[in-house]
Design a protein around this motif. Structure first.
Motif, PDB file in Angstrom:
ATOM      1  N   UNK A  67      -1.623 -14.266  -5.175  1.00  0.00           N
ATOM      2  CA  UNK A  67      -0.620 -13.416  -4.530  1.00  0.00           C
ATOM      3  C   UNK A  67      -1.218 -12.070  -4.143  1.00  0.00           C
ATOM      4  N   UNK A  68      -1.985 -11.467  -5.025  1.00  0.00           N
ATOM      5  CA  UNK A  68      -2.603 -10.175  -4.709  1.00  0.00           C
ATOM      6  C   UNK A  68      -3.546 -10.307  -3.509  1.00  0.00           C
ATOM      7  N   UNK A  69      -4.293 -11.400  -3.464  1.00  0.00           N
ATOM      8  CA  UNK A  69      -5.215 -11.602  -2.347  1.00  0.00           C
ATOM      9  C   UNK A  69      -4.468 -11.832  -1.041  1.00  0.00           C
ATOM     10  N   UNK A  70      -3.372 -12.572  -1.088  1.00  0.00           N
ATOM     11  CA  UNK A  70      -2.565 -12.743   0.125  1.00  0.00           C
ATOM     12  C   UNK A  70      -1.908 -11.421   0.518  1.00  0.00           C
ATOM     13  N   UNK A  71      -1.509 -10.642  -0.479  1.00  0.00           N
ATOM     14  CA  UNK A  71      -0.951  -9.314  -0.201  1.00  0.00           C
ATOM     15  C   UNK A  71      -1.986  -8.414   0.487  1.00  0.00           C
ATOM     16  N   UNK A  72      -3.264  -8.569   0.137  1.00  0.00           N
ATOM     17  CA  UNK A  72      -4.315  -7.793   0.804  1.00  0.00           C
ATOM     18  C   UNK A  72      -4.283  -8.048   2.310  1.00  0.00           C
ATOM     19  N   UNK A  73      -4.167  -9.319   2.662  1.00  0.00           N
ATOM     20  CA  UNK A  73      -4.146  -9.683   4.082  1.00  0.00           C
ATOM     21  C   UNK A  73      -2.926  -9.077   4.761  1.00  0.00           C
ATOM     22  N   UNK A  74      -1.777  -9.204   4.127  1.00  0.00           N
ATOM     23  CA  UNK A  74      -0.534  -8.657   4.693  1.00  0.00           C
ATOM     24  C   UNK A  74      -0.628  -7.139   4.824  1.00  0.00           C
ATOM     25  N   UNK A  75      -1.142  -6.483   3.793  1.00  0.00           N
ATOM     26  CA  UNK A  75      -1.259  -5.024   3.844  1.00  0.00           C
ATOM     27  C   UNK A  75      -2.226  -4.574   4.932  1.00  0.00           C
ATOM     28  N   UNK A  76      -3.294  -5.328   5.138  1.00  0.00           N
ATOM     29  CA  UNK A  76      -4.235  -4.967   6.201  1.00  0.00           C
ATOM     30  C   UNK A  76      -3.576  -5.119   7.567  1.00  0.00           C
ATOM     31  N   UNK A  77      -2.727  -6.114   7.716  1.00  0.00           N
ATOM     32  CA  UNK A  77      -1.994  -6.275   8.976  1.00  0.00           C
ATOM     33  C   UNK A  77      -1.014  -5.121   9.160  1.00  0.00           C
ATOM     34  N   UNK A  78      -0.303  -4.767   8.102  1.00  0.00           N
ATOM     35  CA  UNK A  78       0.655  -3.659   8.173  1.00  0.00           C
ATOM     36  C   UNK A  78      -0.023  -2.339   8.497  1.00  0.00           C
ATOM     37  N   UNK A  79      -1.254  -2.178   8.054  1.00  0.00           N
ATOM     38  CA  UNK A  79      -1.970  -0.926   8.283  1.00  0.00           C
ATOM     39  C   UNK A  79      -2.468  -0.807   9.724  1.00  0.00           C
ATOM     40  N   UNK A  80      -2.478  -1.880  10.457  1.00  0.00           N
ATOM     41  CA  UNK A  80      -2.938  -1.879  11.834  1.00  0.00           C
ATOM     42  C   UNK A  80      -2.267  -0.740  12.598  1.00  0.00           C
ATOM     43  N   UNK A  81      -3.035   0.021  13.365  1.00  0.00           N
ATOM     44  CA  UNK A  81      -2.456   1.158  14.085  1.00  0.00           C
ATOM     45  C   UNK A  81      -1.366   0.782  15.098  1.00  0.00           C
ATOM     46  N   UNK A  82      -1.243  -0.498  15.407  1.00  0.00           N
ATOM     47  CA  UNK A  82      -0.195  -0.914  16.335  1.00  0.00           C
ATOM     48  C   UNK A  82       1.196  -0.764  15.732  1.00  0.00           C
ATOM     49  N   UNK A  83       1.248  -0.756  14.394  1.00  0.00           N
ATOM     50  CA  UNK A  83       2.533  -0.598  13.726  1.00  0.00           C
ATOM     51  C   UNK A  83       2.818   0.884  13.539  1.00  0.00           C
ATOM     52  N   UNK A  84       4.027   1.328  13.892  1.00  0.00           N
ATOM     53  CA  UNK A  84       4.321   2.757  13.810  1.00  0.00           C
ATOM     54  C   UNK A  84       4.546   3.268  12.392  1.00  0.00           C
ATOM     55  N   UNK A  85       4.788   2.385  11.454  1.00  0.00           N
ATOM     56  CA  UNK A  85       5.101   2.769  10.078  1.00  0.00           C
ATOM     57  C   UNK A  85       3.921   3.502   9.428  1.00  0.00           C
ATOM     58  N   UNK A  86       4.213   4.548   8.687  1.00  0.00           N
ATOM     59  CA  UNK A  86       3.175   5.254   7.942  1.00  0.00           C
ATOM     60  C   UNK A  86       2.966   4.510   6.629  1.00  0.00           C
ATOM     61  N   UNK A  87       1.926   3.739   6.574  1.00  0.00           N
ATOM     62  CA  UNK A  87       1.694   2.838   5.451  1.00  0.00           C
ATOM     63  C   UNK A  87       0.458   3.246   4.648  1.00  0.00           C
ATOM     64  N   UNK A  88      -0.226   4.269   5.101  1.00  0.00           N
ATOM     65  CA  UNK A  88      -1.507   4.645   4.516  1.00  0.00           C
ATOM     66  C   UNK A  88      -1.427   4.948   3.019  1.00  0.00           C
ATOM     67  N   UNK A  89      -0.451   5.731   2.588  1.00  0.00           N
ATOM     68  CA  UNK A  89      -0.335   6.097   1.174  1.00  0.00           C
ATOM     69  C   UNK A  89      -0.035   4.857   0.322  1.00  0.00           C
ATOM     70  N   UNK A  90       0.858   3.989   0.802  1.00  0.00           N
ATOM     71  CA  UNK A  90       1.189   2.758   0.062  1.00  0.00           C
ATOM     72  C   UNK A  90      -0.035   1.860  -0.087  1.00  0.00           C
ATOM     73  N   UNK A  91      -0.777   1.693   1.012  1.00  0.00           N
ATOM     74  CA  UNK A  91      -1.965   0.840   0.965  1.00  0.00           C
ATOM     75  C   UNK A  91      -2.998   1.408   0.006  1.00  0.00           C
ATOM     76  N   UNK A  92      -3.217   2.705   0.061  1.00  0.00           N
ATOM     77  CA  UNK A  92      -4.177   3.337  -0.851  1.00  0.00           C
ATOM     78  C   UNK A  92      -3.772   3.091  -2.304  1.00  0.00           C
ATOM     79  N   UNK A  93      -2.493   3.236  -2.603  1.00  0.00           N
ATOM     80  CA  UNK A  93      -2.006   2.978  -3.961  1.00  0.00           C
ATOM     81  C   UNK A  93      -2.227   1.540  -4.384  1.00  0.00           C
ATOM     82  N   UNK A  94      -1.964   0.591  -3.487  1.00  0.00           N
ATOM     83  CA  UNK A  94      -2.185  -0.831  -3.804  1.00  0.00           C
ATOM     84  C   UNK A  94      -3.655  -1.112  -4.065  1.00  0.00           C
TER      85      UNK A  94
END
Length: 137
Positions: free
Chosen positions: A89-116
């Protein structure tokens, strides 16, 4: 220019070197305030380490005679099934988080990703390193 063919051992050595660098960056980030620049350094190092882990898994499968090219998700599932990783699950979450971090998404996800990365993904990499070393010895 002649290139050296990739081997599982070479990929694993590159992964371990990247993991050491990620560890140093995380230690440095923990001792300072996690400003935007520090977060970007953690994320960039994480992305490289994750890519090298996936490449290492692919080369491991080739070495075992399984020469099928899989995407990140399928590689992760196969690695879990082969007991190369212990927290699928953690490894699949890595993939999902990397997709969410893509600059195409407007959401500010940087702090959440760093914490994960700091809280769970780094330890997943350490467990992978240990398990693959055991299998390769």
């Amino acid at each position: 220019m002649k290139t050296t063919p990739l081997t599982c051992e070479k990929c694993f050595a590159d992964f371990k070197e990247s993991l050491d660098e990620l560890e140093d960056i995380i230690k440095s980030a923990k001792s300072h305030d996690l400003d935007e620049k520090s977060q970007k350094r953690v994320i960039r190092s994480f992305e490289i380490t994750h890519e090298l882990a996936l490449k290492t898994i692919g080369e491991y499968f080739k070495k075992m005679g399984r020469n099928n090219h899989l995407g990140p998700r399928d590689t992760t599932v196969e690695a879990f099934n082969e007991d190369l990783i212990d927290d699928g699950k953690a490894w699949l979450d890595m993939i999902i988080d990397r997709i969410k971090y893509d600059p195409l998404y407007p959401e500010d996800f940087q702090r959440d990703l760093t914490g994960n990365i700091i809280r769970k993904y780094f330890n997943s990499f350490l467990n992978f390193e240990r398990k693959l070393k055991e299998k390769m010895d």
